[in-house]
Design a protein around this motif. Structure first.
Motif, short mmCIF file in Angstrom:
data_model
loop_
_atom_site.label_atom_id
_atom_site.label_comp_id
_atom_site.label_asym_id
_atom_site.label_seq_id
_atom_site.Cartn_x
_atom_site.Cartn_y
_atom_site.Cartn_z
N PRO A 108 -17.01 -13.09 -3.98
CA PRO A 108 -17.21 -14.48 -4.40
C PRO A 108 -16.08 -15.42 -4.00
N LEU A 109 -14.84 -14.98 -4.13
CA LEU A 109 -13.75 -15.90 -3.80
C LEU A 109 -13.65 -16.13 -2.29
N MET A 110 -13.89 -15.09 -1.49
CA MET A 110 -13.90 -15.27 -0.04
C MET A 110 -15.06 -16.18 0.36
N GLN A 111 -16.20 -16.05 -0.30
CA GLN A 111 -17.33 -16.96 -0.03
C GLN A 111 -16.92 -18.39 -0.32
N GLY B 183 -7.36 -31.29 -1.86
CA GLY B 183 -7.38 -30.76 -0.51
C GLY B 183 -7.29 -29.25 -0.41
N THR B 184 -7.17 -28.54 -1.54
CA THR B 184 -7.06 -27.09 -1.50
C THR B 184 -8.39 -26.47 -1.11
N PHE B 185 -8.40 -25.61 -0.10
CA PHE B 185 -9.62 -24.92 0.29
C PHE B 185 -9.87 -23.74 -0.63
N GLY B 186 -11.15 -23.52 -0.93
CA GLY B 186 -11.54 -22.39 -1.77
C GLY B 186 -11.54 -22.68 -3.24
N ALA B 187 -11.57 -23.97 -3.59
CA ALA B 187 -11.58 -24.35 -5.01
C ALA B 187 -12.90 -25.02 -5.38
N LEU B 188 -13.97 -24.67 -4.68
CA LEU B 188 -15.27 -25.26 -4.98
C LEU B 188 -15.76 -24.77 -6.34
N ASP B 189 -16.49 -25.62 -7.03
CA ASP B 189 -17.01 -25.29 -8.36
C ASP B 189 -18.53 -25.36 -8.30
N GLY B 190 -19.15 -24.25 -7.91
CA GLY B 190 -20.60 -24.23 -7.83
C GLY B 190 -21.10 -24.50 -6.43
#
Length: 550
Positions: A337-340, A529-536
Motif C-alpha cells: 500500500p505505501l509503495m502504491q 509537496g511530499t510524495f507518497g502522502a495521498l489520502d485515498g
C-alpha cells in the motif's frame, strides 16, 4: 550454494522492448485530443525505437564518453572542433531523422495542422533515450521563429535547419544536407541580465554585416553550423546570426576557450566562446535584440517543459517497472500500500506535466488564435517554472523506489537525477520565469483573460478546483493591490497558477481517479509537496496506468 551465489534472483529485468509513445496512456490521450489518432500511429515508430535496449545503451555510452575539445590540428592550425562518441551521432541522426529539429515549421507552412503537437510528443518520447542531445535539437527547432525577423536570412537557413538529414562536420552550408543551430546570449558578468552584455558589434562596409568582439559564457553545441548571438551595437543590444563557416569555406573567427565541466548533461558540449573579428549578420533592428530572440527563448522554454516531463515519465517508468517485478516481505513491491501511494503520486505528477506540456504545444499549432497566443505567453513561464522545479523532487523519489539499485549508475537513475535540475536553470531560472509571469500580467492584460478562460472551462467539474481558481484570483488581486508584496510573492503566485492550470486540464480530460487525486493533494493550501502522502483514491488503477508493458 555456489550456483545460488552466481545467479541473481528477484531482480527486475531490463526495461526494454516497450513503446514509449503507445505505452504512455496520458501521452496517447493528449496527442489524440490535440491532434488525431493518426498522429499517434505516425509516432509509434519513434516510440518503439526509443524503447529498445540499443537506444538505452547508446544513451549510457554518450554520457560515459564525454565530448573532447580539439583546439588545434596535428599541424598547429586552430580548428576549435569537438569530438563526440559514436553513440552521440547515433542519437542525433535519429532525432533529426524523426523530424524533431526544425521540421515542423516547414510542415506548418505547408498546411500540416498538428506539426508541433507531433514534434512535441516525439521530442518527449525520444528524450527517454538520453536528454543531453536534446539541447542542439531544441535550439535548432527554436531558431526558425527568430530567423523570421529577416526574410533573407530565414530563406537561407530554414531549409537546412528543417532538414531530416543529420550532416555533422565543419563545412560551408552550401555543401551540407542539413544544419544545426545554437545560441549565445549570456556573458560571465551578466548571466540572465543580457542587457549587461559587453560583447561589441562593429559594422563593416557591407550592409547588415558586423564583426563581433567579446565572449559568451555558455554556448552549447559549439560544433553547430549557425548561432544566434546577442551583442552591443551602437543602437543597443542586437541579435546577430553567426555562421560557423563563411561562404568561401573559411572558418569564422570563433574560438572555443573550454568545455564546461557540468553536473549533468555531460553528453552535450557546453562551451565558452571568444569572438575577435567574428563575422555576423544583423537579425532585426539594432537595439531590438531581446525582442528578436524572444521567440527562440519561447520555443526553448517549451522544450524545457517537454524535456522535464520526459525525465519525469522515464523515472516513473523505471520505478513502477521495478516495483512490478521486485518482491519484498512476502509480496511484490507494487502490491504494498505505501509503495502504491508513492508510485501513484509520482504518476499523477507526470501526467499533469504531460497534460500542460501538450496543451502548450497545441497552442503553437494554433498561434493565429488570439486566445492560444495569449495562453502560450502566460503558460510557458508558468509551466517552465513549475514543471521544471518539480522534476528533481520526482526523480529523487523514483530513484529511492529502487533502493540501492537506483543509486548505481547501471540503473540509469543517477543520470536522470543529475539531469533533473538543468531545465530549471536553462532559459531563465525559477526567479526569472516567475518574474516573467508578473511582467506578462502587468503589461499584457489578455494573458490573464486567457488563463481565466482556460481554467474556467473546467469549472463545475470539481469543487476543489473551483475553490483553487477563486483563491488564486484573490491572491492575485491582493498582490496587485499591494505592489510592495508582488515581487517577493512571485513564486507563490506562479506555482498556484500553474497547478490550477494543470488541475483544470486533468479535470477535463484525465480519468476520474487521476483528477481526483490531483485536486485532493495539489490544490489544497496544506500541500507540502511530499510524495507518497495521498489520502485515498484508486491508487492501484493509477499505478497500473503508468506502468510500462514490455
Amino acid at each position: 550454494m555456489r550456483s545460488e551465489i552466481r545467479v541473481a534472483t528477484n531482480q527486475a529485468p531490463l526495461l526494454a522492448g516497450h513503446n514509449i509513445v503507445t505505452g504512455d496512456a496520458a501521452l496517447v490521450e493528449a496527442v489524440t485530443r490535440h491532434a488525431s489518432a493518426e498522429v499517434v500511429e505516425d509516432l509509434a515508430g519513434i516510440g518503439a525505437e526509443a524503447g529498445t535496449a540499443e537506444a538505452r545503451e547508446h544513451g549510457m555510452l554518450a554520457n560515459q564518453h564525454h565530448p573532447e575539445l580539439v583546439p588545434y590540428d596535428r599541424w598547429g592550425n586552430r580548428v576549435d572542433e569537438v569530438r563526440f562518441h559514436p553513440s552521440w551521432h547515433w542519437l542525433m541522426e535519429r532525432a533529426v531523422g524523426h523530424g524533431l529539429a526544425a521540421t515542423p515549421w516547414e510542415q506548418q507552412e505547408a498546411g500540416s495542422p498538428y506539426a508541433h503537437v507531433r514534434r512535441a510528443a516525439g521530442f518527449m518520447a525520444w528524450s527517454h533515450t538520453e536528454p543531453g542531445h536534446g539541447c542542439p535539437i531544441s535550439m535548432t527547432y527554436a531558431a526558425v521563429p527568430a530567423l523570421r525577423a529577416d526574410e533573407a536570412l530565414a530563406k537561407e537557413w530554414t531549409p537546412l535547419l528543417a532538414s531530416t538529414k543529420y550532416d555533422p562536420g565543419v563545412r560551408q552550408p552550401s555543401a551540407k544536407r542539413g544544419a544545426l543551430a545554437g545560441m549565445g546570449m549570456t556573458e560571465k558578468q551578466g548571466g540572465s541580465d543580457v542587457r549587461a552584455n559587453v560583447t561589441e558589434a562593429r559594422p563593416t562596409a557591407v550592409d547588415g554585416e558586423y564583426t563581433l568582439h567579446g565572449h559568451k559564457w555558455f554556448t552549447s553545441a559549439p560544433m553547430n553550423d549557425v548561432f544566434l548571438v546577442l551583442a552591443q551595437a551602437a543602437g543597443g543590444v542586437t541579435c546577430f546570426v553567426v555562421p560557423r563557416v563563411l561562404p568561401d569555406g573559411s572558418r569564422n573567427q570563433l574560438d572555443v576557450v573550454r568545455l564546461k565541466d557540468k553536473l549533468g548533461n555531460r553528453s552535450n558540449a557546453s562551451s565558452e566562446l571568444e569572438f575577435d573579428g567574428t563575422v555576423a549578420h544583423r537579425l532585426g533592428d539594432e537595439g531590438r535584440g531581446v525582442r528578436t530572440i524572444i521567440e527562440m527563448v519561447a520555443a526553448t522554454r517549451l522544450d524545457c517543459v517537454l524535456g522535464s516531463t520526459s525525465l519525469m515519465r522515464r523515472a516513473v517508468n523505471e520505478a513502477s517497472w521495478h516495483a512490478a517485478h521486485r518482491s519484498a516481505f512476502g509480496s511484490l513491491l507494487a502490491d504494498k500500500p505505501l509503495m502504491q501511494n508513492v508510485l501513484a503520486d509520482l504518476a499523477v505528477e507526470a501526467e499533469a506535466a504531460t497534460a500542460v506540456a501538450m496543451r502548450l504545444a497545441s497552442a503553437v499549432d494554433n498561434i493565429a488564435d488570439p486566445h492560444e497566443t495569449a495562453l502560450r505567453r502566460i503558460g510557458l513561464p508558468l509551466a517552465k517554472f513549475w514543471v521544471c522545479k518539480r522534476t528533481p523532487y520526482l526523480v529523487a523519489e523514483a530513484l529511492e523506489c529502487l533502493g540501492g539499485n537506483g543509486y548505481v549508475e547501471e540503473s540509469g537513475l543517477p543520470l536522470l537525477y543529475r539531469e533533473a535540475p538543468l531545465n530549471s536553470v536553462w532559459e531563465g531560472s525559477g526567479n526569472v520565469n516567475a518574474l516573467d509571469v508578473l511582467r506578462a500580467l502587468g503589461r499584457e492584460p489578455e494573458v490573464l483573460d486567457a488563463w481565466i478562460t482556460e481554467v474556467g472551462r473546467a469549472r463545475g467539474g470539481d469543487p476543489r478546483l473551483d475553490r483553487a481558481i477563486d483563491d488564486t484570483l484573490a491572491l492575485l488581486g491582493s498582490l496587485m493591490g499591494e505592489p510592495d508584496r508582488l515581487e517577493v510573492n512571485a513564486r507563490r503566485l506562479a506555482g498556484r497558477m500553474a497547478a490550477v492550470l494543470q488541475g483544470s486540464l486533468l479535470v477535463r480530460f484525465a480519468p476520474p481517479e487521476v483528477a481526483d487525486v490531483f485536486c485532493a493533494s495539489r490544490l489544497g493550501s496544506a500541500y507540502d509537496g511530499t510524495f507518497g502522502a495521498l489520502d485515498g483514491g484508486d491508487l492501484r488503477a493509477i499505478v497500473a496506468r503508468a506502468t510500462p508493458v514490455a
